[in-house]
Scaffold this active site. Structure first.
Site, PDB file in Angstrom:
ATOM      1  N   ASP A  54     -10.579  69.381  88.448  1.00  0.00           N
ATOM      2  CA  ASP A  54      -9.790  70.068  89.477  1.00  0.00           C
ATOM      3  C   ASP A  54     -10.578  71.276  89.991  1.00  0.00           C
ATOM      4  O   ASP A  54     -10.896  72.172  89.214  1.00  0.00           O
ATOM      5  CB  ASP A  54      -8.475  70.632  88.904  1.00  0.00           C
ATOM      6  CG  ASP A  54      -7.528  69.537  88.473  1.00  0.00           C
ATOM      7  OD1 ASP A  54      -7.954  68.373  88.428  1.00  0.00           O
ATOM      8  OD2 ASP A  54      -6.371  69.857  88.167  1.00  0.00           O
ATOM      9  N   ASP A 366      34.780 109.831  68.577  1.00  0.00           N
ATOM     10  CA  ASP A 366      33.946 109.610  69.768  1.00  0.00           C
ATOM     11  C   ASP A 366      33.741 110.937  70.498  1.00  0.00           C
ATOM     12  O   ASP A 366      33.893 112.027  69.927  1.00  0.00           O
ATOM     13  CB  ASP A 366      34.614 108.532  70.647  1.00  0.00           C
ATOM     14  CG  ASP A 366      33.617 107.725  71.466  1.00  0.00           C
ATOM     15  OD1 ASP A 366      33.178 108.215  72.514  1.00  0.00           O
ATOM     16  OD2 ASP A 366      33.261 106.592  71.063  1.00  0.00           O
ATOM     17  N   LYS A 476      27.227 106.695  66.516  1.00  0.00           N
ATOM     18  CA  LYS A 476      27.181 105.966  67.789  1.00  0.00           C
ATOM     19  C   LYS A 476      26.277 106.790  68.711  1.00  0.00           C
ATOM     20  O   LYS A 476      26.604 107.933  69.043  1.00  0.00           O
ATOM     21  CB  LYS A 476      28.589 105.847  68.366  1.00  0.00           C
ATOM     22  CG  LYS A 476      28.666 105.127  69.709  1.00  0.00           C
ATOM     23  CD  LYS A 476      30.139 104.915  70.087  1.00  0.00           C
ATOM     24  CE  LYS A 476      30.328 104.409  71.503  1.00  0.00           C
ATOM     25  NZ  LYS A 476      31.761 104.385  71.879  1.00  0.00           N
ATOM     26  N   ASP A 478      24.910 107.274  72.171  1.00  0.00           N
ATOM     27  CA  ASP A 478      25.270 106.869  73.530  1.00  0.00           C
ATOM     28  C   ASP A 478      24.234 107.377  74.533  1.00  0.00           C
ATOM     29  O   ASP A 478      23.458 108.292  74.246  1.00  0.00           O
ATOM     30  CB  ASP A 478      26.661 107.430  73.852  1.00  0.00           C
ATOM     31  CG  ASP A 478      27.413 106.576  74.870  1.00  0.00           C
ATOM     32  OD1 ASP A 478      26.763 105.789  75.579  1.00  0.00           O
ATOM     33  OD2 ASP A 478      28.650 106.715  74.958  1.00  0.00           O
ATOM     34  N   MET A 479      24.247 106.818  75.731  1.00  0.00           N
ATOM     35  CA  MET A 479      23.302 107.209  76.791  1.00  0.00           C
ATOM     36  C   MET A 479      23.961 106.830  78.096  1.00  0.00           C
ATOM     37  O   MET A 479      24.013 105.658  78.452  1.00  0.00           O
ATOM     38  CB  MET A 479      22.013 106.410  76.573  1.00  0.00           C
ATOM     39  CG  MET A 479      20.792 106.876  77.278  1.00  0.00           C
ATOM     40  SD  MET A 479      20.793 106.519  79.039  1.00  0.00           S
ATOM     41  CE  MET A 479      19.174 107.037  79.470  1.00  0.00           C
ATOM     42  N   ASN A 480      24.520 107.836  78.803  1.00  0.00           N
ATOM     43  CA  ASN A 480      25.457 107.514  79.870  1.00  0.00           C
ATOM     44  C   ASN A 480      24.995 107.754  81.298  1.00  0.00           C
ATOM     45  O   ASN A 480      25.828 107.914  82.188  1.00  0.00           O
ATOM     46  CB  ASN A 480      26.761 108.271  79.636  1.00  0.00           C
ATOM     47  CG  ASN A 480      27.625 107.581  78.591  1.00  0.00           C
ATOM     48  OD1 ASN A 480      27.710 106.357  78.573  1.00  0.00           O
ATOM     49  ND2 ASN A 480      28.234 108.338  77.727  1.00  0.00           N
ATOM     50  N   ASP A 548      31.808  98.577  78.056  1.00  0.00           N
ATOM     51  CA  ASP A 548      32.988  99.434  78.139  1.00  0.00           C
ATOM     52  C   ASP A 548      34.212  98.643  78.562  1.00  0.00           C
ATOM     53  O   ASP A 548      35.335  99.150  78.512  1.00  0.00           O
ATOM     54  CB  ASP A 548      32.747 100.580  79.141  1.00  0.00           C
ATOM     55  CG  ASP A 548      32.018 101.743  78.482  1.00  0.00           C
ATOM     56  OD1 ASP A 548      31.938 101.772  77.241  1.00  0.00           O
ATOM     57  OD2 ASP A 548      31.517 102.618  79.206  1.00  0.00           O
TER      58      ASP A 548
END
Ligand code: GLA
Length: 729
Positions: A54, A366, A476, A478-480, A548
């Site tokens: 090829d 929380d 927990k 978190d990262m918002n 969520d």
């Protein structure tokens, strides 16, 4: 040994139990070509796959016409600027402003085991578990060495790939793209499967036919994101759960990424995955090296389900660490949807007392326990207890909760700062921002510039002090919000393009510190629900808050998509209140329990205020969780029906590794008139064995259960569910 090098034909053969991956050195110039990936082949005489007739595959057949070769060659690792117009994996900018590179083979080594990737999450294995091939190649002009790493697992159909780039020149070079994997295949009318979504609707399964050009999913948000998950599968157009070829690719990374399928002029498919090149630019000093994160390839000849089970096995045994990976997690109650920011010690203790009496094993406090955090407009960064709300502080609260026989867990959002916080007032320059430009806020918060050591140390110091102040057994993390306004005071002008990746390395470093110093803490990652649900995070935490959206019916789809790649035991899933805070839907309490059973089980409601009748069901739900959790966590997962496809019912099952027991979860999403029963064909059982089905006393063979199936009578009303337990007799 899973990898052999056939010296005469110059072919590397990488074998897993069910798959083979072939790499060939092409022509005298020693280009590194991709020859094959698919069902296992043990033949060693595969040289014909080099396609030496090829013109587009073989440089010396090109009669000087090299462009066609470059643009059609099946490359193991494509490069920019010299005639390959498809997606390139490697691109640079030199001091003189040029971008081209071209790699040829130098040497290789094959060894048992798998090296760790410095500072990065990655799969791991012992010398018995896996074998690694390291191909060293170089660009002679740039004096850039590139090491392509492939690790094959002996017992799982997975191949982990990563790339290391080393600058051997005397002057720095800018890396403008370093992808982690490239797979050049012939087009065979494939589909592309991805997990796309939005906040509260993460990882919806999307399937499209691959068309000409580039189809890409990506994130430039600084997290792997709600919108796209770092996973792509290329599947036969008729592949389903149990049939057809499926190639999965999953990126062990939690930041900006791309995954792409590109169908080209020669009817070839190039699949690529790696750090998103847009916005990325890494200055590589002389003598320095850069490691691109790992991409995990899984091949299945038996449909999507087999791919899923390979990922589950791989991640449960070679990615997730810590004592909780294979352990039953405590049944928790989280106060977020119960109280939001409105609570004090008495309120939390009243929830805890009722919960403890019902058998709930851990209380998670929380958002809202720190600084002056009475709403989401302030106090992120002030990680000290608000003693007005929590009289006696954490030591008192935690000891009271421990006295009830419960564990205690706590929420943090370590990566953030509220402009209205003591931390920000002291260090306004600690947020990521561009000097002279007002940074964009999201949820009233800014992102801390964790690439700076002093920022990382300060945040970690605060968290450590809290964790040492009381008996905290769960965190927990978190990262918002997403990253924006990308500017760091800690980086020089020509290094600003490193910020997003350095940010991820910093998050990884912080989480590594946390789990090293507090190995007994159960860590759950979270990012506004499931905004960072990826294998990178699973390296640090055995579980991730899935979404969520806690509505059970919505969760069916979210959990189906998530479970396509990630083990059930990693999915944070709770029974929440009704009407559901996400969408106002009413679902029966039992059904909410069945659906949360598929993950790490818990409650997200005010247990003191729900109806008596519902509260009374909790001890039984917990008993069921304890009874089936080991099976659900460690067993083989089979998707049976999907309400996303049929709009009527949803069902899956988990079969123990020895096939002696299984649990099927069946949810009737939409009730229909009771005209006929629904046939559910079970999977994964042993044909010839007899199984007791449920508690009705019926005994049937695996063959009957899998072929004739079981008949589910129409249940009365929407959102009804049933568990069917099977045990070998
Ligand atoms: C995020 C998380 C929620 C909750 C809130 C608190 O949205 O996903 O579970 O912790 O933050 O602010």
């Amino acid at each position: 040994m899973g990898i052999v090098y056939e010296e005469r034909q110059k072919i590397f053969q990488l074998n897993t139990p069910g798959s083979t991956y072939l790499i060939g050195l092409i022509d005298e110039e020693r280009f590194i070509g991709h020859l094959y990936y698919g069902r296992r082949i043990d033949d060693l005489n595969m040289e014909y796959l080099k396609r030496s007739n090829d013109a587009v595959r073989f440089p010396s057949r090109c009669n000087g016409e090299r462009l066609r070769f470059q643009d059609g060659f099946q490359a193991e690792y494509s490069t920019a600027g010299q005639g390959d117009y498809r997606e390139s994996c490697l691109e640079v900018r030199t001091r003189s402003g040029h971008n081209a590179c071209m790699l040829t083979y130098v040497s290789h080594s094959i060894y048992s085991g798998k090296p760790a990737l410095e500072g990065l999450p990655a799969t791991f294995g012992t010398e018995e578990d896996c074998t690694t091939l390291e191909i060293v190649c170089e660009d002679r002009v740039l004096q850039l060495q590139v090491r392509l790493l492939y690790t094959v697992f002996e017992k799982i159909d997975a191949i982990a790939r990563s790339v290391r780039v080393i600058n051997q020149a005397k002057e720095p070079v800018y890396l403008t793209r370093v992808l982690s994997a490239c797979l050049d295949m012939d087009n065979e009318n494939y589909d592309m499967i991805t997990l796309d979504g939005v906040w509260a609707k993460e990882r919806m399964i999307t399937r499209r036919q691959i068309a000409n050009g580039k189809q890409r999913i990506s994130s430039n948000r600084g997290v792997s994101s709600h919108q796209a998950n770092p996973f792509i599968a290329i599947a036969d157009s008729n592949a389903d759960q149990d049939f057809g070829r499926v190639y999965g690719m999953n990126f062990v990374y939690s930041g900006n990424f791309m995954a792409q399928a590109e169908l080209t002029q020669f009817d070839m498919l190039r699949v690529t995955m790696g750090i998103l090149p847009e916005g990325f630019c890494w200055k590589l000093e002389s003598g320095a090296s850069f490691t691109a994160p790992e991409a995990v390839l899984v091949f299945s000849a038996e449909g999507i389900g087999e791919m899923t089970r390979s990922y589950h096995d791989l991640y449960r045994n070679h990615l997730i660490r810590g004592k909780y990976c294979h352990a039953q997690r405590p049944v928790l109650i989280n106060n977020w949807e119960a109280t939001y920011f409105q609570f004090d010690t008495d309120k939390i203790l009243s929830i805890a007392r009722t919960a403890a009496a019902l058998g709930i094993e851990m209380l998670v406090l929380d958002d809202g326990w720190f600084g002056r955090r009475d709403n989401d407009a302030c106090a992120l960064g002030d990680w000290y207890v608000n003693e007005e709300k929590l009289k006696g502080g954490l030591p008192y609260l935690v000891s009271e909760i421990n006295r009830l026989g419960m564990k205690f867990g706590l929420w943090f959002e370590p990566e953030m700062v509220s402009p209205d916080s003591d931390l920000y007032r002291q260090h306004p320059d600690w947020a990521i921002r561009i000097p002279g430009r007002e940074p964009v806020q999201c949820r009233n918060q800014l992102v801390l510039d964790l690439t700076r050591r002093e920022v990382r140390d300060a945040v970690y110091g605060q968290i450590r002090a809290v964790l040492r102040s009381a008996n905290i057994e769960y965190v927990k993390w978190d990262m918002n919000r997403y990253l924006s306004d990308l500017g760091s005071l800690g980086l020089e002008a020509d290094r600003q393009g490193e910020l997003s990746h350095r940010y991820m390395l910093a998050v990884y470093e912080l989480q590594e510190r946390l789990i090293t110093e507090f190995p007994d803490i159960l860590l759950e990652n979270c990012s506004s629900g499931g905004g960072r649900y990826d294998p990178g995070m699973l390296y640090y935490s055995p579980q991730i808050w899935c979404s969520d959206d806690t509505d059970a019916i919505e969760r069916l789809r979210i959990q189906e998509g998530t479970a396509m790649v990630y083990p059930l035991g990693t999915m944070g899933a709770h029974v929440s209140d009704c009407p559901c805070h996400s969408n106002g839907r009413m679902t029966p309490f039992d059904t909410r329990g069945y659906i949360a059973l598929a993950g790490t089980f818990g409650y997200e409601l005010d247990v003191t205020r729900i109806a008596e009748e519902e509260r009374n069901k909790i001890p039984e739900q917990i008993r069921i969780y304890h009874k089936y959790n080991a099976l659900i966590r460690e067993g083989d997962y089979y998707r049976i029906t999907s309400c996303q496809e049929n709009h009527a019912n949803d069902s899956f099952m988990v079969v123990s590794k020895d096939k002696e027991e299984a649990l099927a979860v069946y949810i009737q999403v939409e009730a229909r008139p009771r005209l006929r029963s629904v046939r559910i064909r079970l999977k994964g059982l042993e044909d010839r064995w007899q199984y007791a089905v449920g508690d009705g006393g019926r005994i049937l063979s695996g063959a009957a259960l899998m072929n004739a199936g079981i008949l589910m009578d129409e249940l009365w009303g929407d959102y009804q569910g049933k568990l069917i337990y099977l045990k070998k007799v």
